[in-house]
Design a protein around this motif. Structure first.
Motif, mmCIF file in Angstrom:
data_model
loop_
_atom_site.group_PDB
_atom_site.id
_atom_site.type_symbol
_atom_site.label_atom_id
_atom_site.label_comp_id
_atom_site.label_asym_id
_atom_site.label_seq_id
_atom_site.Cartn_x
_atom_site.Cartn_y
_atom_site.Cartn_z
ATOM 1 N N UNK A 187 -12.510 -29.757 -27.562
ATOM 2 C CA UNK A 187 -13.503 -30.678 -27.214
ATOM 3 C C UNK A 187 -14.870 -29.590 -26.649
ATOM 4 N N UNK A 188 -14.377 -28.812 -25.632
ATOM 5 C CA UNK A 188 -15.397 -28.009 -24.967
ATOM 6 C C UNK A 188 -15.640 -26.887 -26.045
ATOM 7 N N UNK A 189 -15.006 -26.388 -26.720
ATOM 8 C CA UNK A 189 -15.746 -25.434 -27.814
ATOM 9 C C UNK A 189 -16.652 -26.086 -28.683
ATOM 10 N N UNK A 223 -23.005 -34.667 -35.907
ATOM 11 C CA UNK A 223 -21.822 -35.593 -36.045
ATOM 12 C C UNK A 223 -20.819 -35.185 -34.780
ATOM 13 N N UNK A 224 -21.022 -33.871 -34.081
ATOM 14 C CA UNK A 224 -20.035 -33.502 -33.197
ATOM 15 C C UNK A 224 -20.080 -34.555 -31.994
ATOM 16 N N UNK A 225 -20.996 -35.026 -31.442
ATOM 17 C CA UNK A 225 -20.715 -35.806 -30.058
ATOM 18 C C UNK A 225 -19.682 -36.984 -30.751
ATOM 19 N N UNK A 226 -19.857 -37.552 -31.968
ATOM 20 C CA UNK A 226 -18.847 -38.634 -32.622
ATOM 21 C C UNK A 226 -17.507 -38.067 -32.532
ATOM 22 N N UNK A 227 -17.502 -36.965 -32.959
ATOM 23 C CA UNK A 227 -15.976 -36.244 -33.379
ATOM 24 C C UNK A 227 -15.153 -35.965 -31.977
ATOM 25 N N UNK A 228 -16.042 -35.377 -31.130
ATOM 26 C CA UNK A 228 -15.495 -35.130 -29.758
ATOM 27 C C UNK A 228 -15.021 -36.361 -29.353
ATOM 28 N N UNK A 274 -4.202 -27.285 -36.116
ATOM 29 C CA UNK A 274 -4.859 -26.877 -37.488
ATOM 30 C C UNK A 274 -6.196 -27.512 -37.845
ATOM 31 N N UNK A 275 -5.958 -29.008 -37.607
ATOM 32 C CA UNK A 275 -7.170 -29.811 -37.819
ATOM 33 C C UNK A 275 -8.193 -29.323 -37.161
ATOM 34 N N UNK A 276 -8.237 -29.263 -35.670
ATOM 35 C CA UNK A 276 -9.229 -28.855 -34.900
ATOM 36 C C UNK A 276 -9.755 -27.550 -35.184
#
Length: 361
Positions: A33-35, A81-86, A284-286
């Motif tokens: 999440x930080x990355x 889309x990153x904020x939604x994924x995080x 692996x997903x991340x």
């Protein structure tokens, strides 16, 4: 679907309900999440800067500028889309509804295809500029803009099935709760065929086209520079640097997206599920998700180098043009008038592209 949020939500639940497993899950989630948050800040800043700089030159509408604007725009949409994924990583649930599922997963496919199709167009334009320079000069501003719109339209067409088939569903969790996920609603076979087609359109087909073009370009340069001064000096020409930078952007795209596709297709085509621990599966997903997003973070730096080399290339073309035309001034008027008419079609391109590059300095 093959996408990040679905891969996350559909990953197998921890087999051990102890606190050690929970701690490991929290460390993994916090790390990635930080990355992704860092990638988001850097990527958005870099691509916004690229768009601002490029838009100052859009009135000249050279093919390179329009392509870079398309790439930066695709990267920005993808990074959005990153904020939604995080948030989904941390909350372990989907809170954005059915519409959010369709939009988020469709944006993934839309921007991925828009990027690789734009890179294919860039490679094709550079190939034609070398093999058929007069045809390249004759292309109008409206043609280049129509080509850019065509790239986005084709990407949208390939994305529409994803908008239709993905929906928010629920599944039971081991602790007796309910978890919301984004999942495909089509039959497994149809879904597998669709993902295979997407792999072909986003990786295989563009890869074959770009590979063919670069092989042809390499042969052309080897033949044209075998006995030239540039070849003897051992230095790369600005035009070569432009092509190398475009090829670098393409290779970075594949390096970032190919592991993601391999991981998704592996889970689709294996007859038996992979025997991996929950933490390994989640990592692996991340990891493959982070790789795809890192592409949009790296690209602005490559665009900067590309425009720098392109500016150098145009500057040299500009100088060569005037050395060429000035030589006719020392010849009889009839010969000079012939040379002026023969090169008049190129003068507009040189002047307009050089002026466009001046705004980037």
């Amino acid at each position: 679907m093959n996408n990040k949020s679905v891969s996350l939500n559909s990953s197998p639940p921890p087999q051990d309900g102890g606190s050690g497993t929970v701690d490991h899950e929290l460390v993994i989630t916090s790390t990635f999440g930080t990355l992704l948050s860092v990638v988001y800040v850097l990527g958005v800043s870099g691509n916004v800067y690229t768009l601002v700089v490029m838009c100052h030159s859009i009135r000249f509408a050279t093919s390179m500028y329009i392509s870079i604007i398309n790439l930066a725009l695709a990267d920005l949409l993808y990074l959005s889309t990153i904020p939604f994924v995080v948030s989904t990583y941390f909350l372990k649930d989907w809170y954005f509804g059915d519409v959010g599922c369709r939009i988020l997963l469709s944006l993934d496919l839309l921007t991925m295809h828009a990027s690789i199709f734009t890179l294919t167009v860039m490679c094709t334009e550079r190939y034609l500029a070398v093999t058929k320079p007069l045809d390249t000069v004759r292309r109008s501003k409206s043609y280049r803009k129509a080509l850019a719109w065509g790239v986005w339209l084709l990407s949208l067409v390939l994305t529409v099935p994803m908008m239709v088939m993905v929906a928010q569903t629920t599944k039971d969790t081991p602790d007796g709760g309910v978890k919301r996920i984004c999942a495909p609603t089509w039959a497994p076979l149809v879904y597998k065929v669709y993902l295979t087609v997407l792999f072909g359109t986003s990786i295989m087909a563009p890869g074959l086209v770009i590979g063919y073009l670069y092989v042809k370009l390499a042969r052309t340069y080897l033949e044209s520079q075998r006995n030239s001064a540039v070849s003897r000096s051992g230095k790369r020409s600005p035009k070569q640097k432009v092509l190398i930078m475009i090829f670098t952007i393409v290779m970075v795209f594949w390096a970032c997206f190919l592991p993601f596709w391999v991981w998704q297709l592996l889970s689709l085509y294996r007859t038996e599920p992979l025997k991996l621990a929950s933490q390994t599966h989640t990592c692996i997903n991340y990891l493959v998700a982070s790789l795809t997003y890192s592409n949009s973070c790296i690209n602005p730096f490559l665009y900067t180098l590309l425009t720098k080399n392109y500016r150098e290339y145009l500057k040299n073309r500009h100088r060569s043009f005037y050395r060429y035309t000035s030589s006719f001034k020392q010849r009889p008027p009839s010969l000079y008038s012939w040379g002026r008419s023969a090169s008049s079609s190129n003068q507009f391109e040189f002047n307009s592209e050089t002026l466009a590059m001046g705004t980037l300095k």
